[in-house]
Design a protein around this motif. Structure first.
Motif, PDB file in Angstrom:
ATOM      1  N   ASP A   1      31.208  14.043  27.094  1.00 24.49           N
ATOM      2  CA  ASP A   1      30.440  13.266  28.066  1.00 24.49           C
ATOM      3  C   ASP A   1      29.849  14.175  29.140  1.00 24.49           C
ATOM      4  OD1 ASP A   1      32.475  13.755  30.047  1.00 24.49           O
ATOM      5  OD2 ASP A   1      33.629  12.104  29.207  1.00 24.49           O
ATOM      6  N   VAL A   2      29.054  13.573  29.998  1.00 25.88           N
ATOM      7  CA  VAL A   2      28.329  14.332  31.023  1.00 25.88           C
ATOM      8  C   VAL A   2      29.288  14.993  32.009  1.00 25.88           C
ATOM      9  CG1 VAL A   2      26.664  14.167  32.908  1.00 25.88           C
ATOM     10  CG2 VAL A   2      26.295  12.869  30.812  1.00 25.88           C
ATOM     11  N   LYS A   3      30.362  14.298  32.398  1.00 26.98           N
ATOM     12  CA  LYS A   3      31.314  14.860  33.355  1.00 26.98           C
ATOM     13  C   LYS A   3      31.915  16.154  32.850  1.00 26.98           C
ATOM     14  CE  LYS A   3      32.847  10.710  35.838  1.00 26.98           C
ATOM     15  NZ  LYS A   3      34.028   9.858  36.163  1.00 26.98           N
ATOM     16  N   GLN A   4      32.305  16.165  31.579  1.00 29.25           N
ATOM     17  CA  GLN A   4      32.908  17.366  30.997  1.00 29.25           C
ATOM     18  C   GLN A   4      31.885  18.494  30.904  1.00 29.25           C
ATOM     19  OE1 GLN A   4      34.504  15.967  27.272  1.00 29.25           O
ATOM     20  NE2 GLN A   4      36.305  15.040  28.218  1.00 29.25           N
ATOM     21  N   THR A   5      30.658  18.147  30.536  1.00 32.03           N
ATOM     22  CA  THR A   5      29.598  19.150  30.446  1.00 32.03           C
ATOM     23  C   THR A   5      29.344  19.798  31.806  1.00 32.03           C
ATOM     24  OG1 THR A   5      28.522  17.958  28.628  1.00 32.03           O
ATOM     25  CG2 THR A   5      27.186  19.543  29.838  1.00 32.03           C
ATOM     26  N   ILE A   6      29.249  18.973  32.848  1.00 34.98           N
ATOM     27  CA  ILE A   6      29.033  19.494  34.196  1.00 34.98           C
ATOM     28  C   ILE A   6      30.212  20.351  34.639  1.00 34.98           C
ATOM     29  CG2 ILE A   6      28.794  18.835  36.628  1.00 34.98           C
ATOM     30  CD1 ILE A   6      27.239  16.384  35.701  1.00 34.98           C
ATOM     31  N   ALA A   7      31.426  19.937  34.273  1.00 35.04           N
ATOM     32  CA  ALA A   7      32.623  20.702  34.638  1.00 35.04           C
ATOM     33  C   ALA A   7      32.595  22.090  34.026  1.00 35.04           C
ATOM     34  CB  ALA A   7      33.877  19.945  34.205  1.00 35.04           C
ATOM     35  N   VAL A   8      32.206  22.176  32.756  1.00 37.46           N
ATOM     36  CA  VAL A   8      32.130  23.486  32.091  1.00 37.46           C
ATOM     37  C   VAL A   8      31.096  24.366  32.769  1.00 37.46           C
ATOM     38  CG1 VAL A   8      31.630  24.691  29.943  1.00 37.46           C
ATOM     39  CG2 VAL A   8      32.880  22.532  29.887  1.00 37.46           C
ATOM     40  N   ALA A   9      29.937  23.793  33.055  1.00 41.99           N
ATOM     41  CA  ALA A   9      28.870  24.560  33.706  1.00 41.99           C
ATOM     42  C   ALA A   9      29.320  25.078  35.070  1.00 41.99           C
ATOM     43  CB  ALA A   9      27.626  23.686  33.857  1.00 41.99           C
ATOM     44  N   ARG A  10      29.999  24.248  35.840  1.00 37.94           N
ATOM     45  CA  ARG A  10      30.460  24.659  37.173  1.00 37.94           C
ATOM     46  C   ARG A  10      31.545  25.724  37.077  1.00 37.94           C
ATOM     47  NH1 ARG A  10      31.686  19.791  41.128  1.00 37.94           N
ATOM     48  NH2 ARG A  10      31.894  21.585  42.517  1.00 37.94           N
ATOM     49  N   CYS A  11      32.390  25.640  36.062  1.00 31.58           N
ATOM     50  CA  CYS A  11      33.450  26.643  35.891  1.00 31.58           C
ATOM     51  C   CYS A  11      32.864  27.997  35.497  1.00 31.58           C
ATOM     52  CB  CYS A  11      34.454  26.177  34.840  1.00 31.58           C
ATOM     53  SG  CYS A  11      35.577  24.878  35.411  1.00 31.58           S
ATOM     54  N   ILE A  12      31.837  27.977  34.644  1.00 30.96           N
ATOM     55  CA  ILE A  12      31.178  29.229  34.265  1.00 30.96           C
ATOM     56  C   ILE A  12      30.555  29.877  35.490  1.00 30.96           C
ATOM     57  CG2 ILE A  12      29.240  30.210  32.976  1.00 30.96           C
ATOM     58  CD1 ILE A  12      29.830  28.196  30.758  1.00 30.96           C
TER      59      ILE A  12
ATOM     60  N   ILE B   1      40.477  29.259  39.023  1.00 28.29           N
ATOM     61  CA  ILE B   1      39.762  28.306  38.183  1.00 28.29           C
ATOM     62  C   ILE B   1      40.635  27.088  37.899  1.00 28.29           C
ATOM     63  CG2 ILE B   1      38.889  27.910  35.850  1.00 28.29           C
ATOM     64  CD1 ILE B   1      36.851  29.243  37.575  1.00 28.29           C
ATOM     65  N   LYS B   2      41.931  27.290  37.673  1.00 28.01           N
ATOM     66  CA  LYS B   2      42.834  26.156  37.438  1.00 28.01           C
ATOM     67  C   LYS B   2      42.843  25.217  38.639  1.00 28.01           C
ATOM     68  CE  LYS B   2      46.071  28.281  34.167  1.00 28.01           C
ATOM     69  NZ  LYS B   2      47.466  28.749  33.934  1.00 28.01           N
ATOM     70  N   LYS B   3      42.897  25.768  39.829  1.00 28.53           N
ATOM     71  CA  LYS B   3      42.852  24.953  41.033  1.00 28.53           C
ATOM     72  C   LYS B   3      41.517  24.243  41.166  1.00 28.53           C
ATOM     73  CE  LYS B   3      46.132  27.833  43.624  1.00 28.53           C
ATOM     74  NZ  LYS B   3      46.311  28.703  44.824  1.00 28.53           N
ATOM     75  N   PHE B   4      40.452  24.964  40.800  1.00 28.54           N
ATOM     76  CA  PHE B   4      39.105  24.397  40.882  1.00 28.54           C
ATOM     77  C   PHE B   4      38.966  23.213  39.914  1.00 28.54           C
ATOM     78  CE2 PHE B   4      34.575  24.539  39.439  1.00 28.54           C
ATOM     79  CZ  PHE B   4      34.008  24.079  40.619  1.00 28.54           C
ATOM     80  N   ILE B   5      39.497  23.353  38.708  1.00 26.06           N
ATOM     81  CA  ILE B   5      39.428  22.277  37.701  1.00 26.06           C
ATOM     82  C   ILE B   5      40.164  21.031  38.202  1.00 26.06           C
ATOM     83  CG2 ILE B   5      40.156  21.569  35.384  1.00 26.06           C
ATOM     84  CD1 ILE B   5      39.681  24.411  34.470  1.00 26.06           C
ATOM     85  N   SER B   6      41.278  21.255  38.911  1.00 23.62           N
ATOM     86  CA  SER B   6      42.060  20.119  39.397  1.00 23.62           C
ATOM     87  C   SER B   6      41.300  19.287  40.435  1.00 23.62           C
ATOM     88  CB  SER B   6      43.382  20.606  40.006  1.00 23.62           C
ATOM     89  OG  SER B   6      43.168  21.351  41.183  1.00 23.62           O
ATOM     90  N   THR B   7      40.261  19.876  41.025  1.00 25.01           N
ATOM     91  CA  THR B   7      39.480  19.136  42.026  1.00 25.01           C
ATOM     92  C   THR B   7      38.344  18.346  41.390  1.00 25.01           C
ATOM     93  OG1 THR B   7      37.898  20.957  42.406  1.00 25.01           O
ATOM     94  CG2 THR B   7      39.954  20.972  43.698  1.00 25.01           C
ATOM     95  N   LEU B   8      38.103  18.587  40.085  1.00 21.11           N
ATOM     96  CA  LEU B   8      37.003  17.905  39.397  1.00 21.11           C
ATOM     97  C   LEU B   8      37.463  16.569  38.850  1.00 21.11           C
ATOM     98  CD1 LEU B   8      35.563  20.961  37.410  1.00 21.11           C
ATOM     99  CD2 LEU B   8      34.825  20.093  39.626  1.00 21.11           C
ATOM    100  N   ASP B   9      36.560  15.642  38.802  1.00 15.34           N
ATOM    101  CA  ASP B   9      36.879  14.286  38.321  1.00 15.34           C
ATOM    102  C   ASP B   9      36.753  14.239  36.801  1.00 15.34           C
ATOM    103  OD1 ASP B   9      37.351  11.608  38.071  1.00 15.34           O
ATOM    104  OD2 ASP B   9      35.324  11.001  38.681  1.00 15.34           O
ATOM    105  N   LEU B  10      37.836  14.636  36.108  1.00 24.37           N
ATOM    106  CA  LEU B  10      37.838  14.664  34.647  1.00 24.37           C
ATOM    107  C   LEU B  10      38.788  13.626  34.085  1.00 24.37           C
ATOM    108  CD1 LEU B  10      37.820  18.517  34.049  1.00 24.37           C
ATOM    109  CD2 LEU B  10      35.912  16.943  33.835  1.00 24.37           C
TER     110      LEU B  10
END
Length: 230
Positions: free
Chosen positions: A195-206, A221-230
């Motif tokens: 979905d779009v949320k996961q796609t945006i999350a990958v782009a932001r992590c890169i 990055i692990k801390k950053f991922i925890s702040t994303l709405d996944l």
């Protein structure tokens, strides 16, 4: 790792050496082979010691034979296509440079279509040429038209990091959700998630892990991922 300048000779004894950006093999009139540096930067090598390249701060991609790239079709030219790969000159992609392609059966690429290809010809006096199959097996091996998904632009260094199987980012993301990627050495990464949320999350992590951006390490990055709405 050492700083090198154009014209310097790289000494190595590895029998199956692969050359990356910034290096070129030169054979003199007596048949002696040497490896010459073509741009300033730091000399890098992979853990196995069988691939060398020069890491610089250049943002423009310099085509190197056998490297994977993500291209954007810009025009059709007879039986081939013009493809933007982010280099000084556009590349050409022949209609037969695909697995199983023939005069009667070939892809019908459109302008702005993304393709994952290998550089088959890279010479300073000629435009780059691409092919969408593995040179050894003649099979697609993942190369070809990229349908859907999302294109992320990042530094050349980040692409090399992502191509390293030991880099943490893609395995970390892949452990959380299904993810398909295609990574070019030309500063482009194609991602396809559910979905779009996961796609945006990958782009932001890169972008966050990119040395030219946030430069975050695995813990950050692990801390950053925890702040994303996944």
């Amino acid at each position: 790792m050492s700083v090198v300048l154009p014209g310097e000779v790289v000494q190595t004894q590895h029998k199956s050496l692969k050359l990356g950006p910034g290096l070129k093999q030169f054979v003199d009139s007596q048949g002696r082979s040497s490896i010459i540096v073509t741009r300033a930067g730091t000399l890098e090598q992979n853990p196995k010691g069988n691939k060398f390249w020069v890491e610089g701060n250049s943002r423009r991609y310099v085509p190197v034979a056998q490297e994977p790239v993500i291209g954007i079709v810009t025009a059709r030219q007879g039986e081939s296509w013009r493809v933007d790969i982010g280099s000084a000159h556009q590349a050409s992609l022949d209609g037969l440079a695909f697995e199983g392609a023939s005069r009667r059966n070939r892809p019908n690429l459109k302008v702005n279509q993304l393709v994952y290809a290998r550089v088959s010809l890279a010479h300073k006096d000629m435009e780059p040429e691409l092919e969408c199959f593995d040179a050894q097996t003649r099979k697609a091996e993942g190369f070809g038209e990229l349908k859907g998904g999302f294109l992320v632009r990042c530094s050349l260094k980040m692409c090399l990091n992502l191509l390293d199987p030991n880099h943490f980012l893609l395995p970390l993301l892949g452990s959380r959700f299904a993810l398909n990627t295609a990574i070019g050495t030309n500063g482009r990464v194609w991602i396809s998630a559910k979905d779009v949320k996961q796609t945006i999350a990958v782009a932001r992590c890169i972008e966050a892990a990119d040395p030219d951006g946030g430069g975050m390490d695995q813990n950050a990055i692990k801390k950053f991922i925890s702040t994303l709405d996944l």
